[in-house]
Structures are given as structure tokens and as C-alpha cells.
Design an enzyme around this catalytic site. Sequence first.
Site, short mmCIF file in Angstrom:
data_model
loop_
_atom_site.label_atom_id
_atom_site.label_comp_id
_atom_site.label_asym_id
_atom_site.label_seq_id
_atom_site.Cartn_x
_atom_site.Cartn_y
_atom_site.Cartn_z
N GLY A 105 0.84 -1.19 0.00
CA GLY A 105 0.00 0.00 0.00
C GLY A 105 0.87 1.23 0.00
O GLY A 105 2.10 1.14 0.15
N LYS A 106 0.30 2.38 -0.20
CA LYS A 106 1.03 3.65 -0.09
C LYS A 106 0.02 4.76 0.02
O LYS A 106 -1.08 4.67 -0.54
CB LYS A 106 1.91 3.87 -1.33
CG LYS A 106 3.06 4.83 -1.09
CD LYS A 106 4.17 4.13 -0.33
CE LYS A 106 5.47 4.87 -0.32
NZ LYS A 106 6.59 4.01 0.07
#
Length: 418
Positions: A105-106
Site C-alpha cells: 500500500g502507499k
Amino acid sequence: MPDEANPFESLQEQIDDAAAYLDVPADVVNRLKHPERVLELTLSVELDDGTLETFRGFRSQFNGDRGPYKGGIRYHPNVSRDEVKALSGWMVYKCAVVDIPYGGGKGGIVIDPRGYSESELERVTRTFAKELRPFIGPDKDIPAPDVNTGQREMNWIKDTYEKLENTTAPGVITGKSPANGGSAGRVEATGRSVMLASREAFDYLDKDVTGATVAIQGYGNAGSVAAKLIEDLGANVVAVSDSSGAVFHPGGLDTRAVKEFKRETGSVSGYADAEEEFSNEELLTMDVDLLVPAALENAIDAELATQVEADVIVEAANGPITPDADDILTEKEVTVVPDILANAGGVTVSYFEWVQNRQRFAWTEERVNDELERIVVDAFDRLVEAYEEHDLPNFRTAAYVVAIQRVADAYRGAGSWP
Ligand code: NAD
């Protein structure tokens, strides 16, 4: 000026390049090229003068086949949907190549934090955490620091989450300060994996690291720690740089003294024991045994790649070599140890932090460093096996071959569900 590759397109190209060597069906590969979901948020925050400002925030959850989404939160004016999507995808393959049980994720906020007071930044961060709360958690999505965020912001996010959930859950986020559940060894972890990857690459190539010449671009957290630990291996760090320029000494710089000088003055330029000062471009094209780009993405573009004279490049930064430059370096037989393995120390020790938070038991720094070394060395060995077994063009492709296979196996092993 380096060519600005679209990061999301670069990611997809890297996946396609590696998937061509794998027996993974095209429809599954296609799934692995797109994020599962991207959240786009409007954050309304009251400033110190009482006015309301609206910020854009993102969180991309790229793939959760191997475990909870994992990846940092960045504060920068250039944060965009495509950038966050790409960075979240790289996290999937970074976690897979070192075989830690996470997806990718980011997140990010479009903001230049230098323009805001600490209390404004706290309100921005807590608003972001409040909006993210339904989507994150120790078993769902575990954010971490990235560009312009650190222990302070992570502590605020942990506190906001815990207050709203009426619980204690330090494993909701990593990169916290030690007093708030952070791990020993986290600050040095990225530089340490860069050192370990360099050592293993030299060993594989039958090159002696003792006395090897090294140039390092970027002297922040990743670059300065890598410099110190690579010097401790017996190498000669002959040049280092930051955004102010590069300093050089043919007999080797004292990396700790340069760091202290930068701490006092704000830059490496002007360091008295350097023999010469020059530009960053000159540093990147020096004739050295090892080059470590540890600053920004796209530092080495196709034009610069034709002039690179280093034998080995170990990527401390994320995406420092554009795809076109990568092709040129492969042709020139420059060995590149890719970012997803070389700088994976940061996320690996984040994983240790999460494990310790869940165990409610803190490890010693020695244990953290030993476990990190085992993971990086295993990952490097597996990369070399894939490189040789599939007769691959370079180590980057090998890293993606290993990582994509692991994600695809997890996806297919889980069976289908509507
Ligand atoms: P940092 O902000 O601590 O340091 C960045 C350094 O790069 C600074 O010394 C800055 O002066 C220098 N720099 C900026 N522009 C430059 C230029 N044009 N030429 C030369 N130097 C320049 O950041 P960091 O945490 O060390 O991160 C550096 C890179 O490593 C980033 O790509 C980051 O994504 C990656 N990375 C960091 C970690 C981590 O745990 N710190 C983990 C994984 C990846």
C-alpha cells in the site's frame, strides 16, 4: 534534466518484463498490474489563523494476497494518484522479494509541510488518520513513514486510531518512536540492507569489497547509514553528495565526520577534508567499483546511463534508474541490485516492529540486525538462483520474477471467490 518516467507505467513495464519469463497466465499478470482500490480523500483542516484549508489525500491498497497492505505515507506537493498507485505496487513486490507476509500500500497528502506550523501538521495528520481509520488496522493495512513524515506523524496516527477505536493497537502503524512502540534498529535498517546487498553482490561477482571505491548520491537517512556501514566493510567511500553538491577524496572520506559536518552545517559541501568538490552528475558518472544512488527517483536517465562507469550499482533510493537507463546499463553489463531488494531493510524492520507490537515483547537491536541479515541474504540467494535458472538479463528482472511468482502463487492458492 532527467526524463520523468510516469511511475505507474514504469511499474507495469517492470511487471510485464519479468512475467514474460514466468508461467503465470496473462489474466493473472493483468490483475497484478492494477491496484485493488485507491482511496481519494478531501481533508478539511482549520489553520492557526482560523481559516479552512482543503488538502487532497490518497491511500492505494495495491494487493493483499500475501497479507495486510503495507507502505508509507508521503507529504509532498507532487503527490499524485499515479505516484501513489506505483509506489503501492512496488511495496507489493518489495515485501514479496524478501518474503515478509505483507501486501503493498502507499498513501500521501498533497502538501509542502514547510509551509505549516507543527499544530497545523498535527491537525492535517489526525484528520487523515480519522478518514483512513475504517480502512487501516494491524490486520488490514499498516502505514509507515515516507518522504517528509517520520516518528512524530506515526505517533499521531497511532494515537488517533487508538482513541477512536477505544483500544491500544500499536501494530496499526510502524516507524513510531521507541517510547511509542518503535523498534530498535529501525533508523539504520535501510542503510543496513544496502550494505548487506552490496556485500552479497561483491561476493557473487568475486570482487573484493576491501579497498573497493564507492560513490554515494544523497546523504540523508539511507545514504549516510549505507556509507558508514559500507566503510566498515573496508571499502573506500571516495565521494558523497547531497542537494548542495558532491565532495571527493581519493583516499576515502571519513563518512561519520562528513555526517557530523552535515548535521552542523546542513550540507556536505564545504567539508574541509575533501580534496575536491563537484556536481552530482559528475558523481554519478565516476569510475568507481560501487555506486549507491540514495537520493531521488529518476536520478539516472538514459543519457546519463551511457556515461556511467561504475561496475556495480546498488539502489538505496526507490526508482533511481529510469527503465530506458536500465536497458542501457544491462547492455553495458553493469550489475544493478534493484531497490525492491536493496532498500527492503526499512520495511523488513517495520515488519519486526509489528511482530514485536503484537507479541508485546521488544527485541534487542542485535536480534533485529541478525534477523535482518538472514532475510536479506536469503532474498539475495533466491534472486541469484532465479537469475541463473531462467538465464535472466539482469538482477531487477530476477527480483520481479521471484516476487511475482510468490504473489501469483498466493492468489491462485487461495482459490476463487466471487
Ligand atoms: P532523506 O530526506 O533523509 O535524504 C535524502 C538525501 O538526498 C538528502 O541528503 C538530500 O540532500 C539528498 N538529495 C536531494 N536531492 C538531491 C540531488 N538532486 N542530488 C543529490 N542528493 C540529493 O531521505 P531518505 O530517507 O534517505 O531517502 C532517500 C531515498 O531512499 C528515497 O528514494 C527513499 O524513498 C528511499 N528509501 C528510504 C527508506 C528509509 O527508510 N529512509 C526506505 C526505503 C527507501
